[in-house]
Each structure stands twice: as structure tokens, then as C-alpha cells.
Scaffold this active site. Structure first.
Site, PDB file in Angstrom:
ATOM      1  N   ARG A  19       0.813  -1.212   0.000  1.00  0.00           N
ATOM      2  CA  ARG A  19       0.000   0.000   0.000  1.00  0.00           C
ATOM      3  C   ARG A  19       0.853   1.273   0.000  1.00  0.00           C
ATOM      4  O   ARG A  19       0.580   2.188  -0.780  1.00  0.00           O
ATOM      5  CB  ARG A  19      -1.015  -0.044   1.159  1.00  0.00           C
ATOM      6  N   ASN A  37      -6.672  -2.952   1.598  1.00  0.00           N
ATOM      7  CA  ASN A  37      -6.529  -4.413   1.635  1.00  0.00           C
ATOM      8  C   ASN A  37      -7.919  -5.006   1.766  1.00  0.00           C
ATOM      9  O   ASN A  37      -8.709  -4.530   2.569  1.00  0.00           O
ATOM     10  CB  ASN A  37      -5.744  -4.846   2.876  1.00  0.00           C
TER      11      ASN A  37
END
Ligand SMILES: [Fe+3]
Ligand SMILES: [Mg+2]
Ligand SMILES: [Zn+2]
Ligand SMILES: [Zn+2]
EC number: 6.2.-.-
Lengths: 759, 330
Positions: A19, A37
Site C-alpha cells: 500500500r 486491503n
């Protein structure tokens, strides 16, 4: 022109700094949106200039973090949502779970640099980690991988850590195990009575080890027992307390330089040592090495690893350059990973306990590998590799394979992914069966699938049958060596029929006898056995495996009758009386199963040459015999015969005759051992040659599998000789050739049988 | 030497002679012999009844013979359910050519064994079969006893498992006696009547939960059956199970496990922990119970598993004896 897209990235994309990487990428291309996620992987929404969006999509797979592995990227056009920023939003816990469980990796260079920097706030902090390194699988309670679902949840992040964690530009952004001396786990050194030793725990532990003590060290995946590997007395003490007389112990060396001082290391081996997986690599010891002889008695090789946690790095240095680092367990039962169990079960073994308060949720053993033909060859596939899935072209959804009796590893199928579980061990012990059930249940929950088909080894007495029968699912029984063969086919992407040469220990055969030296031909749906080693009796059954001299008696008796028994009595003089009883057992067929296996053949020759008449660990007789030979040489073969019955049979009477003559002539053991190795090679190759002659239309691919394929000489020579016959030779590189790789083959076979049933 | 002929089984003169000379004289049951069936009175109690056939090879072995085994076996089956053995019948199938003197020896030891515990052998039968269609001699016995102690098998967690002596003696004695293996050993079969021993134990404790005589299949199979039948988990401690050194040695050589070898004079009991010492003392007061030992504990009232704690501190699960003992180690 403007554009908005949704991107789903599947693969190993969680817990690997994905990320923050996406965030940085979004900054670079000036696109807005979110990253998140979810159960499926990583979900990204971006919008902005169409060219920038395309650039973003192009760069994503090219620049992904070192620990990530992208299996699939799905891009769809999306609605423009007019985002003002790009941001990371909390995990979404819904969706069908196809995500991959992140794996544990060795501490990275950046973290080490900080750890050794006196000005850094994590100076000498043994739990330093980042998105690119540290614990993962071992601390996860539930998926997706997020701090509240790990054993780090009890550590409240301090302000500074929280800031790093939240800062998308920080290299610890969303590093779930993030910690520092203020807020994170800590170490302690305990005495046997559980009392804390005052002072710096790691420095004190180092002192004690240097002084010859045995210290239990809580690491990443469980407890190890550590002692000074250069102190012969300490190593002997450890062996005595652990009741482990000969089995080689792994060592940990402070640095690659130290490894090179102790051992011969090739370029490929070097790569493995410093890889993020940091496995134990089996390498050749140097002559006059300072490694104590008892570390790997009678062996030219030793298993070495580098420190892989910050704690290990702090423990080992120039003042303590090399320690024995062997997993702490009672022989045959799982590695100890809980603190109270360690204190209880290691009483009388460890003098001190170097512990910490970050709980281990999933124990995992160290992986053990060696280099063969320039490539990685697994002896044990565990830490650093498990549970990273293998991709398959077959639909293996909702199939479970339960593996073998020993070196057990189970496998789980989800759509086109195969998850091999951790090394479980020997199912003989109830503790191991419980360990199996616990780890299996976790993986099953993580996968979110319920098995409909279970693959089990054909052997009626394998413990896996008892496990399988508890579940409500179809059971597919798979022959042991067929599973070995298909395991090797699968990892090499061979989908049509091929030959399989299986040199193994013991596996239950379709005819009720023990197999382990077979030439097979077939595929995952079916196979036939073309040839095998002549069956000889194992007087006393399983006892033969601990006492290879018995197997020798069985072979000599089988090949030479009265003369053979007389020879056995002459060779094992002190056992003459027992041999007479064994002879009767064999003749009456009392507890003397028939076996034609390569493992037992090695045992028999090893015992006959007095190399090893009693085995104290798995494969000891074979390992010690192969230590006599020089695998850079090519030895002469002994004579042998191949007889044609329904199948071809390798008859080794002439070889035994010749070995006996060599022994009488006081030939050196290394020469006899070498010729024996070559005979195994030549007999196998001759079998294949005859098969090719009889079946000229058969596909010219051959896979090599089974536990005996760990033998470097055998594999190397087979590769050379089989290639000369015009065959493509395939070996294992992703899973072990031993029973640790069995489940992969079982799973693929079950997928084929299930499909056949459905059609 | 006098041998059995087919005529000994035809119901005629020779048959009558044989019954009179051998069976009636030795069993001293001429009262019943005059009628087609035995008649007797038993107290109006709950009864126990059992039957068993004996085909042991060889017929004579150190520590006993097939006759002693046939009587002891049936008496033991009655005793372990808490019964006082009272009467029994026996039936012989004899191969033509069998020496009559051997038959007399066998019947003699049957009579002796029955007399020890005042069991009357009240009826019998004899058949002679052609040479080759039987292996010497087979015996079937049926016994009736009166229940003196109603055992209530309410097994509890923490209960102790006691065995009355060393295990595997009979199995090894038979193997040695067959002489086929060239095994040499002085081990004797433990074949004996357990009633006196069991009576002592029942006297010492009213709360014995369950008893078994671990014959074929050995101690392990008997306990697996208990575990499964009553759904309990028993953990044995390998080091505490009495095994004679010779038995251990023979097992090592043959690759057998003494826990699976037959016993013919042992009882295994489950007793409450607090009664353990009293039962142990009672057993040890008798010659057949000298080596009695606590060998394990009931760990849980679930699962129905028999576990064995090894000296290394690991645990193995034990299953019934299987005919198939193939190596599992790869
Ligand atoms: Fe195998
Ligand atoms: Mg019986
Ligand atoms: Zn790092
Ligand atoms: Zn902090």
C-alpha cells in the site's frame, strides 16, 4: 482526457509494503483515489489524467516491492468519484478470500543499519522490522493481515511508532509488527527456575554460551537450543541431554565471512544464505574447521544458516561467531514455541532461557536446502516458503491432501492454487497429530474452504486415515510412489505421460508389498509399474529401519540361501544367534514383509560395510555411506541383472557377490561405496533403456523423485546417463523429493480422479 | 502306546471305555454321567455364562497345556465379570492317532485347575475325526458362574489402570515352545486360574469399575476395546508396564511389541484412584499378583483413545492388533 479505474491485485500483496508503494506511485503520477486491503488482495481506485492512469498501471508490476509476488491484476473502468487526495483506507474484511498469507523474512539491510546506529531510537532493539522484513505468518491469528489480528495486538503503539505507521511515505507505513524499545516486545534471560537474570539479557546469554552453557532461544518460529559450536564439550553435553547421539545439528554463523571461513561456499549457495528466506544451507565443511566434530559427526557436510532475526544478529558476533542452533523439541514431537512449555519441557536440557514476550502463533521450523546442479533443492520446506502457494493449471478447489506418515506436510487446494502447509513431522506421535489438526484448521479457516475430497496414502496403517475418516468427505487413496512422481511432474509443469524413476525409503505398494525402487510410466490419472528392485524380506518389519543389519541379512538370505546366511553370520559375528532366528522368521514368513526399496538397499550395504549397523536418525545409514564417496568422480559399476517377469526386476545377486569379494580383498570402503552408488545408477538406467526399447512411442520425459534423490551423486549421474538416452530429466526444485513433497502429488492425483468421477 | 482310533468316537464300547477311564475318573462327575444332561441347582442370583474354543499349538508348553488353558480361560472370563465360577462343560475334538496318555495328562490338568476353585465339570463330549482333519486336539469349554459383585463400569477421569503382572509371557512361551524359530528362552506361560486373585481384589475394594483378561491381542487390544466401548481416554506409561526381560529380548529380536502378545493369567483393572493402593496390596499378596502395578490413568471421558507415554516424554496412540504390520517409516 480523464479516466477512473478500479484495480484488484492478487498474489502476495499484503504485509509486503504494497500500500505505501501504491501511495508513492499515486503521488508520482498525480492520480487521486484510494488503496485498501481486502480478502481478495489489494483494491485500488485511481482517477486522473488518462495518460497518468495508464502509466500507473504500467509501473505497478514493474516496481512492486521485493517481497511481493503478483499473480493477477484486474483493471476495470470505474465511475469518476472526484477524489481530492490519494489515501490508504482501512481493510475491508468481506469478499471471497483468495489472498495469500504473508511469509516471514530475514531482517533487511535498512533495519540492520538502523539497529547498529547508536543515534537511532531502535539502536540494538531486537524486534526492529519494517514492511520489507520481519515476522508475518508466525504472528497471524486471522486474515487479512492487520495488527489487531496478530500477536502484536497487545502492544499499544507509542506516539512515534504510530506516526511512522500512519505516514504513507515512511518505510514502516503499515508495518504491522512495528515496534520500538518504548512500546514493543522485550527480551529477558531466565534461569531454569524462571527467575530473571539481571543485566542485558542478550549480552548475558552470549557470556553463558561462551562459557559452555546451553541456552534456549526463542526465535521467530519457535525455540532453538544454542551452544557454542566450537566447544566440543558443550556440543556433546547438548547431544546427551537431548538424547540425540548422531543426527547432525544445524549451526548459525555470525556472517557470510564466517561461513566461508568454516565451509566451502559456491556462488549459488551464497545467494541462498543471504536471501530473505535465509534457510539452512547444507554445505561442505573445510578441513581443519573450528566447528566441533560432534556437530555433524562423520559427515563432510554441515547445515549452516545466517542470523535472520535482529535478536540473532545481536547474539552472534566476533566474540561468538558460530553457535549450534537446533530446534528445541523432544525427539519426534513438534518444535516448542510457547514459553511455559519451553520452561517445562526443556528443564534438564537448557541452562538458561532467552525469551521475549511477542507470542508465536504458528510455529515453523527452519527450511533446509542444498544446491544441486546449481539450483535449490529442498530437504525441508518451511520458514520463508510456507505457506506461499503454488499455481496449478488444474482446478484443485476443495481438495485436501494429507501427506505421508513421516515428514508430514499437508496440502490445500483452492481454485488453481495449492497451499502446502508447514513441516508437521512424524505422525507416530499424538503431539504431532494434534499439531497437524491445529495447523490444518487454521489454514482451512484462512482459505475459507471446506474440503470435499481428501487424498490419503494407500498405506492402511498411516495415521492420516484416522484423520480423514473424521471428516465428511470423499477419500481418494493414492499410491505413495505415484504421488512422488506426480509431485515432480506438477512442479515441472509436465501434464502428459512420462517416466518416473522413484528411489525412496518405504511406501505401500498396490500388491501389498513395500515399494521404493520403481520405474513408473503414466500421468496423474493413471500409471503402470514397468520395473522394480527384487523383493527381499525385512525380518522384524519396522525394526529393520532402526537396525539396517537385519535388512542385510534378509537380502543375503534371499539372494544366496544358506550361503547367504552363513555370510551374514560371518559378517555380523556377534549376531550369529540372532541371525539364525531371523532366518527362521524369514522362512516361516513370520513378521518379514517383502520390500524392494532403494532406502533399504542403501541400509543393507551400509550395514554390510560396517558403516552403520544401527540407525539413530532418519536415513543415517544411507547418509553416512554416501559420505564416503567423492561426488566429482565416476565410479565403476558392479555387475547386476535385470530379469523380465511381468515387470522387469533388478536382481542384485551379482553385485552382492562382488561387494563380498571386494571386502575379502580389503578394498577401501570409499571405493566399494562408490561402486555401489554407480550400480544403483546403472541398474536404473538399464531399466529405463529396456523400457524405451520395448515402448518406443512413450514420451521421452522422466521425473526423478523419492527420498534417495537427495543423494547428490545418484542424481547427478542419473541426469547425465538418462540424458544420453535422449530423455529430458526433471527433478524437484519447489518441494522436497522426500515425503515432504508427497501432498502435492496426492492433491493433483485426487483432482484427476475426482474429475473422472464427476464426468 | 495306546492311541485314539475312530472307534473311540463311535458311541460304542470303546467310546464308553474312554469316557469312563479318562473323563469320568478324572473329573469325578459320575453322578452327572449317568444322564443325558447334567442337572444342578444354582442360587437364584444373576448368572454369568461364557464359552471358548482352544486350538493352541503346541498342546504342551512351558507353564501348561491346552487343558489347563481351556479351564483357566473359561474360569477367567467368568471371574473378570465379577462372577464366582461354578460349573463347566467341555467338549473334545480329537484327531485319530492321538496318544491316550497325552489325553490323560491333559484331562488331569483340567481336573486340577478346576478343583483349585471348586468348579465342577458337569458334562462333556468327545468326537474323533480322521487323521489330518484336526491338529491333534481341540477343546471347547463353557462355564457358568454366579455374580457376586455387580461391576458398574462407571469409569471416571483420574481412575487408575492396574495390571496384575508382567505382560506377554504366554505369547513368547508359545513361540518358543513351537521350536520353529530356534528361539531359546526359559520363559513360562502365565496360564493360570485368576479367580482367587480376583476374589482378593474384590474383597479389598467394592469399587472396582471394570476388569478384563487381556488374552489374544494382548494388553493393548484389551484396553483399546475398553476405551472405545466406554468412550474413555486412557494414558499408559510405558516405563511402568511390567515386562520380563526375556519377553522384552524376544520381542526386540522378532520386532514384536509385548503389549500385543497374548496373556493367559493376567487381569487388567480400572479402579478409583483412592482404591488403587488397597487393590494393589491385595493383588500383591497372592503369588500370581506379585508384580502387579499401576500402569496408567484414565485421562478423559471422551475420544475413546488409548495413549502410551514413552520414556522420551512423547505420546503414541495405540490401536488394536492388526494382522498387517508393515513398516510405515519412509
Ligand atoms: Fe516416500
Ligand atoms: Mg476367553
Ligand atoms: Zn526491515
Ligand atoms: Zn514505539
Amino acid at each position: 482526457m480523464q479516466k477512473a479505474v478500479n484495480i484488484t491485485v492478487k498474489g502476495r500483496v499484503q504485509g509486503v509494503g504494497f500500500r505505501p508503494f501504491i501511495f508513492a506511485l499515486a503521488q508520482r503520477y498525480q492520480v487521486k483515489g484510494t488503496v485498501q486491503n481486502n480478502m481478495d488482495g489489494v483494491f485500488i481506485h485511481i482517477e486522473g489524467d488518462a495518460y497518468a492512469v495508464d502509466q500507473f498501471i504500467h509501473s505497478l508490476p514493474m516496481e512492486a516491492p521485493r517481497l511481493s509476488r503478483i499473480d493477477e491484476i484486474i483493471v476495470t473502468l470505474a465511475q469518476w468519484q472526484a477524489f481530492e487526495h490519494f489515501s490508504i483506507i482501512p481493510s475491508e474484511r468481506t469478499g471471497s478470500s483468495s489472498l495469500v498469507i504473508p511469509i516471514d523474512t530475514a531482517v533487511c539491510e535498512d533495519c540492520l543499519r538502523e539497529m547498529y546506529d547508536p543515534d537511532d531510537r531502535r539502536y540494538r532493539y531486537p524486534f526492529i522490522n519494517c514492511t520489507q522484513c520481519g515476522p508475518r505468518y508466525t504472528i497471524i491469528e486471522q486474515l487479512p493481515y492487520d495488527r489487531p489480528f496478530t500477536s502484536m495486538r497487545s502492544f499499544q503503539m507509542c506516539e512515534r511508532c504510530a506516526k511512522e505507521y500512519e505516514d504513507p511515505m515512511n518505510r514502516r507505513h503499515h508495518a504491522q509488527p512495528i515496534a520500538c524499545p518504548t512500546c514493543g516486545p522485550s527480551v529477558a534471560l531466565l534461569k531454569r527456575d524462571g527467575q530473571t537474570v539481571q543485566g542485558d539479557a542478550i549480552q548475558q546469554a552470549k557470556q553463558y554460551i561462551r562459557a559452555g552453557a546451553i541456552v534456549a532461544v526463542k526465535g521467530l518460529g519457535g525455540y532453538h537450543l544454542a551452544c557454542d559450536a566450537t566447544n566440543e564439550q558443550a556440543v556433546q553435553q547438548l547431544r546427551m541431554r537431548k538424547r540425540r547421539p548422531h543426527r547432525p545439528l544445524a549451526i548459525m554463523a555470525a556472517s557470510l565471512d564466517i561461513v566461508e571461513q568454516l565451509c566451502h561456499v559456491t556462488a549459488e549457495e551464497k545467494q541462498l544464505f543471504i536471501s530473505p528466506e535465509a534457510p539452512i544451507v547444507v554445505v561442505k565443511k573445510r578441513k581443519n574447521t573450528m566447528i566441533a566434530p560432534s556437530v555433524a559427526p562423520g559427515l563432510q557436510t554441515v547445515g549452516v544458516m545466517l542470523p535472520y532475526t535482529p535478536l540473532h544478529h545481536l547474539l552472534l558476533d566476533d566474540r561468538l561467531p558460530v553457535v549450534v542452533m537446533t530446534s528445541a523439541n523432544r525427539s519426534g514431537v513438534p518444535m516448542i514455541y510457547e514459553d511455559d512449555q519451553a520452561l517445562r519441557d526443556l528443564q534438564g536440557i537448557a541452562d538458561y532461557f532467552l525469551v521475549h514476550n511477542r507470542p508465536i502463533v504458528h510455529p515453523i521450523d527452519d527450511s533446509v536446502v542444498q544446491v544441486e546442479n546449481g539450483k535449490i533443492h529442498f530437504i525441508r520446506r518451511a520458514r520463508g516458503f510456507v505457506p506461499d502457494p503454488l499455481e496449478t493449471k488444474y482446478d484443485v478447489h476443495e481438495i485436501v491432501a494429507l501427506g505421508g506418515q513421516q515428514k508430514n506436510v499437508f496440502a490445500f487446494g483452492r481454485h488453481h492454487q495449492i497451499f502446502l502447509g508447514p513441516h508437521i513431522g512424524d505422525l507416530e506421535h499424538v503431539e504431532v497429530v494434534e499439531h497437524f489438526q491445529r495447523e490444518y484448521e487454521h489454514l482451512r479457516t484462512w482459505m475459507g474452504v471446506t474440503p470435499k475430497t481428501i487424498a490419503v496414502d494407500l498405506h492402511p496403517n498411516y495415521e492420516t486415515w484416522n484423520i480423514a475418516k473424521q471428516w465428511n468427505a470423499d477419500i481418494v487413496a493414492v499410491q505413495h510412489h505415484h504421488a512422488h512422481m506426480v509431485s515432480c511432474m506438477e512442479e515441472n509443469h509436465i501434464h502428459s505421460s512420462c517416466f518416473g524413476l522413484i528411489l525412496d525409503g518405504t511406501g505401500y505398494g498396490e500388491d501389498g508389498h513395500i515399494w521404493g525402487f520403481e520405474l513408473l510410466y503414466g500421468n496423474a490419472s493413471q500409471y503402470k509399474r514397468l520395473g522394480h528392485l527384487t523383493y527381499t524380506p525385512l525380518p522384524g518389519g519396522e525394526r529393520c529401519i532402526k537396525e539396517p543389519w537385519r535388512t542385510a541379512v534378509g537380502m543375503l538370505g534371499h539372494y544366496f540361501g544358506e550361503q547367504g546366511y552363513a555370510l551374514a553370520e560371518k559378517r555380523f559375528t556377534e549376531r550369529a544367534q540372532e541371525i539364525r532366528v531371523l532366518k527362521q522368521m524369514i522362512e516361516k514368513g513370520l513378521h518379514s514383509p517383502l520390500a524392494g526399496t532403494c532406502g533399504r538397499l542403501f541400509d543393507a550395504v551400509s550395514a554390510f560395510l560396517y558403516v552403520c549397523t544401527h540407525s539413530t536418525y532418519d536415513g543415517e545409514a544411507a547418509v553416512r555411506l554416501s559420505e564416503f564417496i567423492d561426488d566429482t568422480k565416476i565410479y565403476k559399476t558392479y555387475p547386476f541383472q535385470i530379469k523380465k517377469q511381468d515387470e522387469w526386476e533388478i536382481d542384485l545377486a551379482e553385485m552382492w557377490q562382488a561387494i563380498w569379494e571386494d571386502v575379502e580383498a580389503h578394498e577401501q570402503v570409499n571405493i566399494i561405496a562408490g561402486r555401489f552408488h554407480e550400480t544403483v545408477v546403472q541398474a536404473s538406467v538399464e531399466l529405463v533403456r529396456l523400457a524405451l526399447q520395448q515402448y518406443p512411442t512413450y514420451e521421452r520425459n522422466i521425473v526423478l523423485s523419492g527420498g534417495s534423490m537427495h543423494n547428490r551423486y545418484i542424481v547427478k549421474r542419473l541426469r547425465q546417463e538418462l540424458s544420453k538416452l535422449g530423455l529430458c530429466v526433471y527433478t524437484h526444485q519447489k518441494v522436497p523429493c522426500n515425503d515432504g513433497g508427497l501432498a502435492l502429488g496426492q492433491l493433483i492425483i485426487a483432482a484427476h480422479r475426482r474429475d473422472r468421477v464427476c464426468v | 502306546m495306546e492311541r485314539i482310533t475312530l472307534a473311540h468316537g463311535d458311541g460304542g464300547q470303546l467310546a464308553h471305555q474312554l469316557i469312563a477311564d479318562v473323563f469320568v475318573s478324572m473329573f469325578r462327575n459320575d453322578r452327572h454321567a449317568k444322564f443325558d444332561a447334567a442337572t444342578f441347582t444354582l442360587d437364584p442370583h444373576e448368572l454369568a455364562m461364557t464359552t471358548d474354543s482352544f486350538v493352541v499349538k503346541p498342546l504342551f508348553f512351558p507353564g501348561g497345556n491346552i487343558g489347563k488353558l481351556a479351564v483357566a480361560g473359561t474360569i477367567n472370563d467368568l471371574s473378570v465379570v465379577g462372577a464366582i465360577p461354578k460349573v463347566m462343560t467341555c467338549s473334545f475334538i480329537i484327531e485319530e492317532g492321538f496318544p491316550i496318555c497325552d489325553l490323560k495328562t491333559i484331562v488331569q490338568s483340567m481336573a486340577e485347575e478346576a478343583k483349585k476353585v471348586n468348579v465342577e465339570i458337569v458334562a462333556g463330549d468327545t468326537k474323533v475325526v480322521e487323521r489330518g482333519s484336526a491338529d491333534g486336539l481341540y477343546i471347547n469349554t463353557t462355564g457358568i458362574g454366579v455374580i457376586s459383585h455387580s461391576l458398574e463400569p462407571k469409569i471416571c477421569e483420574g481412575d487408575s489402570v492396574i495390571v496384575s503382572g508382567s505382560v506377554g509371557d504366554h505369547g513368547v512361551a508359545i513361540l518358543v515352545a513351537r521350536g520353529e524359530l530356534g528361539l531359546v528362552s526359559t520363559i513360562e506361560s502365565d496360564c493360570t486360574t485368576l479367580y482367587p486373585l480376583i476374589a482378593k481384589a474384590l474383597q479389598a475394594s467394592q469399587r472396582i469399575r471394570l476388569m478384563r483378561d487381556p488374552t489374544r491381542g494382548g494388553l493393548a487390544t484389551a484396553l483399546v476395546e475398553i476405551c472405545e466401548d466406554f468412550g474413555v481416554t486412557i494414558e499408559l506409561e510405558e516405563e511402568r508396564i511390567p515386562v520380563k526381560q526375556e519377553v522384552e529380548g524376544a520381542c526386540e529380536l522378532l520386532g514384536f511389541d509385548p503389549l500385543y502378545l497374548a496373556n493367559e493369567g493376567k487381569v487388567v483393572m480400572i479402579v478409583p484412584k483412592e482404591e488403587e493402593q488397597a487393590v494393589l496390596d491385595a493383588l500383591r499378596s497372592q503369588p500370581e499378583g506379585k508384580a502387579a502395578a499401576v500402569i496408567g490413568t484414565v485421562r478423559a471421558i471422551n475420544k475413546g483413545q488409548l495413549l502410551l507415554r514413552t520414556p522420551l516424554g512423547t505420546t503414541r496412540r495405540l490401536y488394536r492388533l492388526t494382522g498387517l504390520m508393515l513398516p510405515r517409516i519412509c
